[in-house]
Write a protein that holds these residues in place. Sequence first.
Motif, PDB file in Angstrom:
ATOM      1  N   TYR A  49      47.889 -21.643  -4.895  1.00 53.71           N
ATOM      2  CA  TYR A  49      47.975 -22.858  -4.084  1.00 53.71           C
ATOM      3  C   TYR A  49      49.167 -23.697  -4.518  1.00 53.71           C
ATOM      4  N   ALA A  65      52.176 -22.176  -3.034  1.00 54.31           N
ATOM      5  CA  ALA A  65      52.293 -22.451  -1.596  1.00 54.31           C
ATOM      6  C   ALA A  65      52.726 -23.889  -1.359  1.00 54.31           C
ATOM      7  N   LEU A  66      52.136 -24.790  -2.129  1.00 60.06           N
ATOM      8  CA  LEU A  66      52.465 -26.205  -1.996  1.00 60.06           C
ATOM      9  C   LEU A  66      53.944 -26.444  -2.274  1.00 60.06           C
ATOM     10  N   LEU A  67      54.429 -25.875  -3.356  1.00 66.12           N
ATOM     11  CA  LEU A  67      55.821 -26.079  -3.718  1.00 66.12           C
ATOM     12  C   LEU A  67      56.755 -25.472  -2.694  1.00 66.12           C
ATOM     13  N   ALA A  76      56.351 -25.231   0.339  1.00 66.13           N
ATOM     14  CA  ALA A  76      56.305 -25.943   1.621  1.00 66.13           C
ATOM     15  C   ALA A  76      57.078 -27.250   1.594  1.00 66.13           C
ATOM     16  N   THR A 136      51.664 -28.536   3.495  1.00 61.51           N
ATOM     17  CA  THR A 136      51.443 -27.127   3.846  1.00 61.51           C
ATOM     18  C   THR A 136      51.171 -26.988   5.337  1.00 61.51           C
ATOM     19  N   ALA A 166      54.399 -27.064   7.080  1.00 65.40           N
ATOM     20  CA  ALA A 166      55.061 -25.759   7.055  1.00 65.40           C
ATOM     21  C   ALA A 166      54.529 -24.875   8.173  1.00 65.40           C
TER      22      ALA A 166
END
Lengths: 362, 348, 354
Positions: free
Chosen positions: B269, B272-274, B276, C188, C191
């Motif tokens: 997670y 993914a956060l970074l 984005a 997110t 994105a």
Amino acid sequence: MTRPPTTQSDLGGSGYPGGPPPRRERGRWASRIPLRGTKVPVAGVDTPALGDEHGLAGEAKGQFRIVAGRYVHNRRAMGSLIVFLLLFLTSVLVGWFWKYGYAEITKSYARATFHIGPNGTLIAGKSLGAPSWDHPFGVDPIGHDVLAQVMQGTKTEIFTAVVVAVIATLIGTTIGALAGYYGGWAESLLMRFTDVILVVPLLVILIVLANRFTKTASGWLPIALVIALLAWTYLARLVRADFLSLRERDFVEAARGLGAPNRRIIVRHMLPNAIGPIIVNATLTVANAIILESTLSFLGLGIQPPDVSLGQLVAAGEGAATTQWWLFAFPAGFIVALVLCVNFIGDGLREAFDPHAKQERR
Amino acid sequence: MTDTELDPAPNGSALEVPNAPLLEVRDLVKHFPVRGGSIRRHKIGDVHAVCGISFDLEAGRTLGLVGESGCGKSTTGRTVLQLTRPTSGSVRYDGTELSTLDGRELQRMRRQIQFVFQDPYASLDPKMTVGLQIREPLEVHGLWTKTSGPKAVADVLKQVGLSPSHVNRYPNEFSGGQRQRIGIARALILRPRLLVLDEPVSALDVSIQAGVVNLLEDLQQEMGLTYLFVAHDLSVVRHICHRVAVMYLGKIVEIGDRADIYDRPTHPYTQALLSAVPIPDPHKERARKRIVLEGDVPSPINPPTGCRFRTRCWKAQEVCANEEPALIERGQGHPVACHFPEIDRVVG
Amino acid sequence: MTEPVLEVDNLQVTFPTADGDVLAVRGVSFDLRPGEVLGIVGESGSGKSVTSLAVMGLLPRTAQLSGSVKFQGDALLGRSEKQMMPVRGRGIAMIFQDPMTSLNPVYKIGWQIIEAIQAHQDVDKGKAREIAIDLLTRVGIPNPTERIDSYPHEFSGGMRQRVVIAIAMANDPDIILADEPTTALDVTVQAQVLESLRSALEVTHASLLLITHDLGVVAGIADSVIVMYGGRVVERGQVDDVFYTPAMPYTSGLLASLPRLDSDGSERLRPIPGSPPAMVDLPPGCPFAPRCPLSTDICHEVEPALVAVGGGSVEDRTAHLAACHFAEDVFAGTVGPIFAATSEDLEDAGVEAG
């Protein structure tokens, strides 16, 4: 390097920053600028925040002065306020300076209606007490000067209504504030109590109570109290709703966060923010009280003779409405005038406190 | 997590070991009841906002709590400050347990722990002048006097970069950035040691954010403040925080120093956060590896069993549904709550 | 060279208010080629949203507009509601910050997409439903065959925005106009939505007019960018030019003030002092002058016009333009870091904090 203007105001997220602008009259088109957050993408409505007028104000002003400023520019409201004050002032002055007292039986009636003719017969006079220079509002069947009566009635009406409004506002605001702020069982208890009072048919209860009271006490104060004790419920609900929403606002949480006790939060933070609707409703309560008292008096249950009230006068003059129109028209007219004035004042206050409430002003 | 023993010196006074945590949170839980029913309004479920998190915050440092909507970071901030009481768990400030303090003692504590709100437009009372609001903490705690009070207000206004001549103005006459500074001034006037800041710059314009961030850093230096910085903007957090805890659906999934989280993220997670977060650099931004998650965040009323992130995780296996991974060291250098942690440097 | 699909020429928008005329947009010109992605960036009060609303004819009747907006060569300004209807949705699809602006809460989303498809293509309901499911897949909605029968309130914010993008795709527009489409969303989710937007562009070959305050988003998706400040375009050019060699102090200051994910966090941020200007009673000269360390007398007297920097002419649509009296110097980088990093410098400069 120049100094930038030091007062800057921002109008929020994607709004327009405003600095101290020149003060101008609020024109017709000002009210058509739509509010932030409207969702329908139709021409004329969907615009990002242009901000509210607070953002464009710029000068250091208290809430009172901002509201008063807006009120003063509202012609209808100002006019009504002036008329109302004139009515009140006149009623007081007439009471002091008019040649006839309201309970005084004047001689002019007797002379005007009957006199002994040359044959010793009773001859009907020219008028039955219609308005004349001597008696601008006429005379009633017993001989009272109607002008004095109507003025006394007006004075009584206003006192009664104001007392009702003040007491009802105090009770309603206290109950509503406590219920809204504390929530939980306190709120349930207070609100159910309010509901019980609301459910009871106001007029019926008033009639019953008034009947008991007026037999024992006299004057306008008992009636005022009776009405007040039943008129606070609407305000309680209103204030509770306001407080419920204010309670969730960040600045209230901030006050809690720095350790402020509940009493301080309610009085210093929440009340000033809720005061607008409270004042507006207090004003409208005045109008309602006038109507209620007139109704009660009309039914003979309100203010009893020799005290005078406009409703009483209307009741007395009702039968003669077609023949002795002045007995009915003036009291009724004054009731209408008072109620209208107070309603317009209330409207004006509402607009002054919250100019966005009314979008379409034609 | 650091050791917190206080060594008593021979004469009886306690000698603090350097970097003893000022704030210790253990197994903090906060549930909000969901009420239903028409007549009795009984509870039908719970929103599991915060589900057993633990962390330390050392004096003079900044810990960032990052995550997206619904992860529980704001609730954590409020619960630490006892603006809402925790459902269970412990919050120890300077050795004192906060969750069991009663009204008076808690009020005394409030002199040391203050809160800065997110929305500069809502956190100030629109009907009170700025001066009155800044001095309110002094009045509430009985510290306001006619002689020393006004000077304290003027001093703190200068400290946040505003002119003391503004004391009689109303909040609506200030810009967003200035209002936020006023909010900070109000929080500082009691000279607290710990500030909990809930997204203090996210409601501000981009060019103004930098000024407030700098101010917060300066104040930390000058006053030795400790910050619990709740935010979703990872760029700002990288700038101001020494340690970072990443939250997802009420749990901390990864915690470590700034360099650990940003250069060596191990939880999927976090990665993914970074990946984005947009970087204002066209070449870099277009060349970056993009991890796009599937689906939505699950409901906090009914969180998934085992690892809460498994419904969106590309590594999810059966063990992830059966066994919740604990937040422990797994050989990557900092604690992570994942059965399959792997360092993947997402930020170029 | 292909004709631009949207041409805006000297657009001006003024709002009369109780406190004076608000000059929201003061002469904005740009054009958009087919397939191009243009980013319009600016902060509060820059006029970027008002510009997009003016293009779509969504401003209140009290707004005073002048200038020209041409879509496929036809004028848009001054059209009545009825005349604008064929353009909205079909010619120019709009995506707003709040997806509920475009979604009807009482109809299933499938119905709304199918309605858009059938309005544009001659297909029966069954085929339209297939196309709808395909669109939902392309924008990344999971389980499209089930979710097509859901109502908007059953989706999260990010999903709703993707549904809006799917509807936009169904309309097969020439331009997609997105006004802060991801501002209210988590990163997110942002994105995800940006991915959907990319899909939409691939499928429809539409141009994208993206209005945002987020420079990172623009860096990732835009071909060219316009920077707005004080109701005007203050810089314009290809995205690489503007980001790497800004020629206007505001742009340079904006970029320098951003905390970046890829910096190690040790360098101090450089804020721009002061606040954006009030759009009422603007003083003469450059609107940024009060906050600009480079400003001199001329900056307070004469508002700079857009000039071309780095060789190139004002007429060249891909040229790098900036509205600054010192544009060439800023562009060349000879002025050093323009904005101070410490508050002492701020005080020296006599500027109050923003």
